[in-house]
Scaffold this active site. Sequence first.
Site, PDB file in Angstrom:
ATOM      1  N   CYS A  82       0.780  -1.019  -0.024  1.00 37.20           N
ATOM      2  CA  CYS A  82       0.021   0.128  -0.360  1.00 37.20           C
ATOM      3  C   CYS A  82       1.016   1.117  -0.268  1.00 37.20           C
ATOM      4  O   CYS A  82       1.389   1.468  -0.717  1.00 37.20           O
ATOM      5  CB  CYS A  82      -1.055  -0.059   0.964  1.00 37.20           C
ATOM      6  SG  CYS A  82      -2.435   1.450   1.024  1.00 37.20           S
ATOM      7  N   HIS A 191      -3.545  -5.112  -0.566  1.00 31.76           N
ATOM      8  CA  HIS A 191      -2.753  -5.756   0.492  1.00 31.76           C
ATOM      9  C   HIS A 191      -2.767  -7.753   1.013  1.00 31.76           C
ATOM     10  O   HIS A 191      -4.301  -7.773   0.957  1.00 31.76           O
ATOM     11  CB  HIS A 191      -4.349  -5.422   1.711  1.00 31.76           C
ATOM     12  CG  HIS A 191      -4.390  -3.709   2.347  1.00 31.76           C
ATOM     13  ND1 HIS A 191      -3.556  -3.119   3.592  1.00 31.76           N
ATOM     14  CD2 HIS A 191      -5.080  -2.587   1.519  1.00 31.76           C
ATOM     15  CE1 HIS A 191      -3.283  -1.713   3.292  1.00 31.76           C
ATOM     16  NE2 HIS A 191      -4.176  -1.477   2.543  1.00 31.76           N
ATOM     17  N   GLU A 193      -2.031  -9.582   3.446  1.00 35.15           N
ATOM     18  CA  GLU A 193      -2.795  -9.883   4.472  1.00 35.15           C
ATOM     19  C   GLU A 193      -4.198 -10.121   4.116  1.00 35.15           C
ATOM     20  O   GLU A 193      -4.414 -10.620   5.571  1.00 35.15           O
ATOM     21  CB  GLU A 193      -2.175  -8.959   5.453  1.00 35.15           C
ATOM     22  CG  GLU A 193      -2.891  -7.682   5.434  1.00 35.15           C
ATOM     23  CD  GLU A 193      -1.961  -7.053   4.662  1.00 35.15           C
ATOM     24  OE1 GLU A 193      -2.732  -5.301   4.911  1.00 35.15           O
ATOM     25  OE2 GLU A 193      -1.325  -6.488   3.732  1.00 35.15           O
TER      26      GLU A 193
END
EC number: 4.3.2.10
Length: 212
Positions: A82, A191, A193
């Site tokens: 990001c 992202h 994750e």
Amino acid sequence: MTDIAIVDYGMGNLRSVAKALEHVAPEAVIAVTNNPEVVRKAERVVVPGQGAMPDCLRELDRLGLREAVRDAAANKPFLGICIGLQMLFDSSEEGNVSGLGIVPGRVKRFPASAMKDEKGQKLKVPHMGWNQVHQSVGHSLWKNIANDSRFYFVHSYYVEPADADSAGHSAYPFSFTCAVAKDNIFAVQFHPEKSHAAGLTLLGNFVRWKPV
């Protein structure tokens, strides 16, 4: 020695990144740290980030982390996420700030005039939610990830590389670079994750990646 340093400059949900890395690399020593020396000594470095790029850069400087991040980006496997992607570039329209100047190019805001879908309906900024990622080049971090897999995005700005560093594209509504690869650097706008199986696969690939 720390196997993986996650750079903590107070801008992002670092625990979710750490938890995802712990899942794919349970035997690795993972440190969430704002200590420049820990970052310098780590074998791999991850720079996440959320919020405004000027604020992120200011916190890097306040904590004395700028040069440690630059050194990591020059010398070891490096993953930006990001804002961790955006700050690698030369400059940003967000606050008209200079970035770290590691990847040639600039960061631009999604233009309001262009934010319409094929039916003419207005699209919201920030770009938030799941979107397909088209792999522009073959890369070790794309291993075992199907082309056009969906990843999770939250951003109002996008990167525009000056050189052929793009490794992935998405569309909202126009095509934009969402991943860059340069030597030992791989950085993404989305992202991983938060991106379920595809994101965990990418993180696992990063843990095993040995840049040439």
